[in-house]
Enzyme design. Structure first.
Site, PDB file in Angstrom:
ATOM      1  N   ASP A   1       8.677  41.792 -33.102  1.00 42.32           N
ATOM      2  CA  ASP A   1       9.366  42.876 -33.810  1.00 42.32           C
ATOM      3  C   ASP A   1       8.354  43.893 -34.304  1.00 42.32           C
ATOM      4  O   ASP A   1       8.526  45.097 -34.143  1.00 42.32           O
ATOM      5  CB  ASP A   1      10.133  42.336 -35.025  1.00 42.32           C
ATOM      6  CG  ASP A   1      11.477  41.745 -34.620  1.00 42.32           C
ATOM      7  OD1 ASP A   1      11.717  41.632 -33.405  1.00 42.32           O
ATOM      8  OD2 ASP A   1      12.257  41.409 -35.523  1.00 42.32           O
TER       9      ASP A   1
ATOM     10  N   ASP B   1      18.953  45.887 -41.010  1.00 43.56           N
ATOM     11  CA  ASP B   1      19.243  44.772 -41.935  1.00 43.56           C
ATOM     12  C   ASP B   1      19.820  43.567 -41.192  1.00 43.56           C
ATOM     13  O   ASP B   1      20.155  42.565 -41.787  1.00 43.56           O
ATOM     14  CB  ASP B   1      20.168  45.218 -43.072  1.00 43.56           C
ATOM     15  CG  ASP B   1      21.583  45.561 -42.598  1.00 43.56           C
ATOM     16  OD1 ASP B   1      21.918  45.295 -41.414  1.00 43.56           O
ATOM     17  OD2 ASP B   1      22.353  46.095 -43.405  1.00 43.56           O
ATOM     18  N   ARG B   2      19.924  43.689 -39.855  1.00 45.26           N
ATOM     19  CA  ARG B   2      20.392  42.611 -38.964  1.00 45.26           C
ATOM     20  C   ARG B   2      21.898  42.385 -39.049  1.00 45.26           C
ATOM     21  O   ARG B   2      22.415  41.485 -38.392  1.00 45.26           O
ATOM     22  CB  ARG B   2      19.679  41.284 -39.247  1.00 45.26           C
ATOM     23  CG  ARG B   2      18.419  41.036 -38.410  1.00 45.26           C
ATOM     24  CD  ARG B   2      17.530  42.221 -38.290  1.00 45.26           C
ATOM     25  NE  ARG B   2      16.318  41.901 -37.538  1.00 45.26           N
ATOM     26  CZ  ARG B   2      15.266  42.717 -37.423  1.00 45.26           C
ATOM     27  NH1 ARG B   2      15.296  43.905 -38.013  1.00 45.26           N
ATOM     28  NH2 ARG B   2      14.228  42.367 -36.712  1.00 45.26           N
ATOM     29  N   LEU B   3      22.603  43.186 -39.818  1.00 48.06           N
ATOM     30  CA  LEU B   3      24.067  43.040 -39.808  1.00 48.06           C
ATOM     31  C   LEU B   3      24.621  44.018 -38.770  1.00 48.06           C
ATOM     32  O   LEU B   3      25.296  44.998 -39.083  1.00 48.06           O
ATOM     33  CB  LEU B   3      24.631  43.284 -41.214  1.00 48.06           C
ATOM     34  CG  LEU B   3      24.176  42.238 -42.232  1.00 48.06           C
ATOM     35  CD1 LEU B   3      24.822  42.487 -43.591  1.00 48.06           C
ATOM     36  CD2 LEU B   3      24.518  40.824 -41.757  1.00 48.06           C
TER      37      LEU B   3
END
Ligand SMILES: Cc1cc2nc3c(=O)[nH]c(=O)nc-3n(C[C@H](O)[C@H](O)[C@H](O)COP(=O)(O)O)c2cc1C
Length: 224
Positions: free
Chosen positions: A15, A202-204
């Protein structure tokens, strides 16, 4: 002084290194809150917007197929069109993908745009375009691409670079139009499922999945 701990080579922080999910996660995409009934114009708008936003290869897609033994394979190709009839791409009918599709006429494509952190997935039944449509597609191709399609027996073992180049040069010679090889043509995936995905740092991530429902579509949001 002790050596700094080495980054394990098998598990680098990808990442951080590659900027995964480093694209624009601030796109305003109201479709996730109010999905339109028909996903096709939405997909077309996503693609048009991807061009406008400078995405490098908006139509490069991974195409997954399955052979008669259920073994999947995958390759990148360029989508030619996405419209109400389906997703059009082209290649050779006797290639690996062509043979897979002849045995199992279903495929899945996925497009990923890193600049905008968007992913599009389209699955469905595959059919061949008719000859007239394949002729028309072939006519849009650059002469070199036509010559390459003529010279190459896609997915077969190479008989030698020189032999391939000689066939290519022979096809390029002269000014006559290059005829479409019989084994070259278009396919259409008639979509049965379409998913639009937008990544968020935010990975959502947001997911919107459409599935065929009779003549229409049903839409639902999925967890990331
Ligand atoms: C950006 C890109 C675009 C490509 N476009 C096509 C294409 O439109 N049609 C095609 O048959 N192969 C295309 N290829 C080559 C395929 O990836 C693949 O090598 C070829 O189709 C043979 O795959 P197969 O042996 O699984 O049938 C493209 C490759 C790349 C990287």
């Amino acid at each position: 002084m002790s050596e700094p701990a080495a980054q394990p080579s098998s598990a680098p922080d990808r990442d951080a290194l590659a900027g995964s999910l480093g694209g624009d996660d601030s796109l305003v995409l109201p479709e996730f809150d109010a999905p339109p009934t028909d996903p096709i114009p939405l997909v077309q708008r996503w693609i048009a917007d991807a061009f406008d936003r400078g995405v490098r290869e908006p139509l490069a897609a991974a195409l997954a197929t399955v052979d008669a033994d259920g073994r999947p394979s995958n390759r990148v190709l360029l989508l030619k069109a996405v419209d109400h009839d389906g997703v059009v791409f082209y290649g050779q009918y006797d290639s690996r993908k062509g043979r897979d599709i002849a045995s199992v006429p279903f495929a899945s494509v996925v497009l990923y745009w890193r600049e905008t952190i968007q992913q599009l997935r389209i699955d469905g039944r595959v059919e061949r375009l008719d000859d007239a449509a394949s002729e028309a597609l072939f006519a849009t191709r650059l002469r070199a691409a036509q010559a390459a399609a003529t010279a190459s027996d896609q997915s077969r073992p190479l008989d030698g670079e020189d032999a391939l180049r000689a066939r290519f040069d022979a096809a390029m010679a002269g000014d006559d139009p290059i005829p479409r090889p019989e084994g070259w043509g278009g396919y259409r995936i008639v979509p049965e499922a379409i998913e639009l995905w937008h990544g968020n740092r935010d990975r959502l991530h947001r997911r919107l999945r459409y599935t065929r429902d009779g003549e229409g579509w049903s839409a639902e949001r999925l967890q990331p």
